[in-house]
Design an enzyme around this catalytic site. Structure first.
Site, mmCIF file in Angstrom:
data_model
loop_
_atom_site.group_PDB
_atom_site.id
_atom_site.type_symbol
_atom_site.label_atom_id
_atom_site.label_comp_id
_atom_site.label_asym_id
_atom_site.label_seq_id
_atom_site.Cartn_x
_atom_site.Cartn_y
_atom_site.Cartn_z
ATOM 1 N N GLN A 121 -9.682 37.942 -1.393
ATOM 2 C CA GLN A 121 -10.932 38.616 -1.041
ATOM 3 C C GLN A 121 -10.731 39.651 0.074
ATOM 4 O O GLN A 121 -11.602 39.836 0.930
ATOM 5 C CB GLN A 121 -12.017 37.617 -0.654
ATOM 6 C CG GLN A 121 -12.561 36.846 -1.852
ATOM 7 C CD GLN A 121 -13.826 36.080 -1.563
ATOM 8 O OE1 GLN A 121 -14.086 35.673 -0.425
ATOM 9 N NE2 GLN A 121 -14.641 35.858 -2.592
ATOM 10 N N LYS A 170 -11.933 37.414 10.452
ATOM 11 C CA LYS A 170 -12.371 36.036 10.652
ATOM 12 C C LYS A 170 -11.803 35.439 11.932
ATOM 13 O O LYS A 170 -12.494 34.696 12.651
ATOM 14 C CB LYS A 170 -11.977 35.188 9.448
ATOM 15 C CG LYS A 170 -12.577 33.782 9.470
ATOM 16 C CD LYS A 170 -12.330 33.062 8.155
ATOM 17 C CE LYS A 170 -13.015 31.694 8.141
ATOM 18 N NZ LYS A 170 -12.801 30.996 6.849
ATOM 19 N N MET A 472 -35.876 58.394 -18.634
ATOM 20 C CA MET A 472 -35.472 59.713 -18.181
ATOM 21 C C MET A 472 -34.256 60.220 -18.953
ATOM 22 O O MET A 472 -34.171 61.406 -19.302
ATOM 23 C CB MET A 472 -35.197 59.710 -16.675
ATOM 24 C CG MET A 472 -35.017 61.097 -16.084
ATOM 25 S SD MET A 472 -36.490 62.140 -16.242
ATOM 26 C CE MET A 472 -37.417 61.623 -14.800
#
Length: 560
Positions: A121, A170, A472
């Site tokens: 991550q 962290k 659209m």
């Protein structure tokens, strides 16, 4: 910068310093979603005074923070973990950047020793965010966390506002230290415009026969609405607005001609094309407003007022540049002007091109529904739009009385903006009536935030205009791609009423014009969140329309 003297000389973790600094900055609400790298911050939140709103997708956190900031004028704060959590914030950060919204995005990061190793991550969110933030920080020491928060908040709210990102490894969030004293960050106070430039602008105004105000989103950001309205009343200069400028001028003011540009009022576009002086206030000559730029206001000289000097001359040269305080510039230029023939001409344009709501048939006519809903909701209501045909119908037909009451993704055009932004706005203004206008394409982008509305009892009123297609895109394929419709069919939409009810949201549907008054009454009377599903004609188009590459004077309408 907040006074942090009371919390210094104490040993705390980096995460605790982050939370303490946010509290000292007056932050009261955070929007976020936890994960591994940001977990120390979530642990610190347990003992804080901050209210955390758990969204169901990180993009929802960033867009809710955006809506909170627009509705309150304060910094919106969102947080997410590293990797996918951080990247999911990027669309909302980019949206805030392009629309100049003050935001603080806080992301967890893998531990310092793992950065650059392709750890689990891990992404370089610092580098990825650089094009869409005012500034980015990676905090390297726990003692720097609080000072970084104070500096980030000062940058986000000063000058031309925008988003700032803090990436917190962290290990730094867990490390304990005494806080380093925060250094004062100089506030960017807009300066008084140059006196010689003001004198030159005054001379141009005095000799102009057909002056026009071109009003953009910068007016609301500068909180200069009162100064602008006083200037317009004193001078009698007619006005037009960009999408983000709507509400800066009273929509019922006699000289106001509405929105200009691709889907603007014909009265506004014709006035721009025939004016001899364009007084640009907090606008940036965006392509959706100007059409083919070299044909925009062809006979006009330009006086450009903006807090951001970089916008002046970026796309259109200005004869007079007034960089600095917008209220001071407007007050210095205010004077009665002898332009009665021009005002009469603009009034005639406004009358000639007034909106009509007498569409034939029994089907629901979306512009009329939105007009009626806006009038019933009142001048203080906040409307939050997604992106598509409904966004332009709101701009054309909603009575918008404040730029802070019209939340729309202007620069980025982000589908999925409307619902989370409405939730943020409602939390910022608990007593306000907040209405989300969305489409069947846009609602699916962040429909999971219905769970957020249900959990916290956020009483947003959702109007879902369903034409069973990407309206659209379908309109453009009809007009400019020889009706070669490609991937716009949404006829297999879910049952939106049942889906909302599955989330625990009150919901109902309508499909005939006769049902509209009762639906509006039910929407506005609901005490909690509610969704009204509105079936409209899949063939309905937004008119007028300036074709791409054409002058604003070459508008198409339904008869073209």
């Amino acid at each position: 910068m907040a006074d942090t003297g009371a919390i210094q000389n104490t040993v705390r973790s980096g995460a605790q310093w982050l939370v303490a600094a946010l509290e000292a900055e007056g932050i009261d609400i955070l929007f976020g979603y936890p994960g591994g790298a940001i977990m120390p911050v979530y642990d610190a939140l347990v003992d804080s005074k901050l209210r955390h709103i758990l969204v169901r997708h990180e993009q929802g956190a960033a867009l809710a923070a955006d809506g909170y900031a627009r509705a309150s004028g304060r910094i919106g704060v969102c947080l997410a973990t590293s990797g996918p959590g951080a990247t999911n914030l990027l669309t909302g950060i980019a949206n805030a950047y392009l629309d100049s919204v003050p935001m603080l995005a806080i992301t967890g990061q893998v531990a310092s020793g793992l950065m650059g190793t392709d750890a689990f991550q891990e992404v370089d969110i610092f580098g990825m965010s650089l094009p869409v933030v005012k500034h980015s920080f990676i905090v390297r020491r726990a003692e720097d966390v609080a000072a970084t928060v104070h500096q980030a908040c000062a940058i986000a709210r000063s000058g031309r506002p925008g988003p700032v990102l803090i990436d917190l490894p962290k290990d730094i969030a867990l490390a304990r230290a005494a806080a380093r004293a925060a250094q004062p960050h100089p506030a960017l106070v807009p300066l008084a415009p140059n006196a010689a430039a003001l004198a030159a602008a005054h001379a141009l105004l005095t000799h102009s026969e057909r002056p026009l105000l071109y009003v953009g989103g910068g007016v609301g950001m500068a909180r200069a609405e009162a100064a602008l309205r006083a200037f317009a009343a004193t001078t009698g200069i007619p006005s037009v607005c960009t999408l983000k400028g709507l509400g800066a001028i009273d929509p019922d003011a006699p000289g106001h001609l509405g929105m200009l540009g691709m889907h603007g009022s014909p009265a506004a576009n014709h006035a721009v094309q025939s004016c001899d002086l364009l007084l640009v206030v907090g606008a940036r000559f965006d392509d959706r407003a100007t059409g083919k730029l070299d044909t925009f206001a062809p006979g006009a000289r330009v006086v450009h007022i903006d807090v951001d000097a970089a916008e002046i001359g970026k796309l259109r040269s200005a004869q007079i540049a007034l960089a600095g305080s917008m209220p001071l510039a407007l007050a210095a230029l205010a004077q009665p002007l002898p332009i009665a023939p021009w005002r009469e001409h603009c009034a005639a344009l406004r009358a000639l091109y007034a909106n009509r709501y007498d569409a034939p048939g029994a089907d629901i006519y979306a512009p009329a529904l939105l007009r009626d809903l806006s009038l019933a909701a009142g001048d203080q209501a906040i409307v939050s739009c997604d992106v598509g045909q409904h966004q332009m119908w709101v701009a054309q037909h909603w009575h918008i009385h404040s730029p802070h009451a019209h939340l729309t993704s202007g620069g980025l055009g982000a589908m999925g903006y409307g619902l989370p932004a409405a939730l943020g706005a409602q939390l910022a203004q608990p007593e306000a009536r907040v209405i989300c206008v969305t489409g069947d394409g846009s609602i699916m982008m962040n429909i999971q935030e219905l769970a957020t509305a249900r959990r916290y009892g956020i009483p947003v009123k959702i109007v879902l205009l369903d034409n069973a297609c990407l309206g659209m895109v379908r309109q453009w394929q009809e007009l400019f791609f020889e009706e070669r419709y490609s991937e716009v069919d949404l006829s297999d939409n879910p049952d939106f009423v049942a889906l909302a009810q599955a989330f625990g949201i009150e919901a109902f549907g309508i499909d005939t014009r006769a049902q509209v008054p009762g639906a509006i009454q039910r929407l506005l009377a609901a005490r909690g969140p509610i969704l009204c599903h509105v079936r409209i004609d899949p063939r309905a188009n937004v008119w007028p329309l300036v074709p791409p590459g054409k002058s604003n004077g070459e508008m198409m309408d339904s008869a073209a």
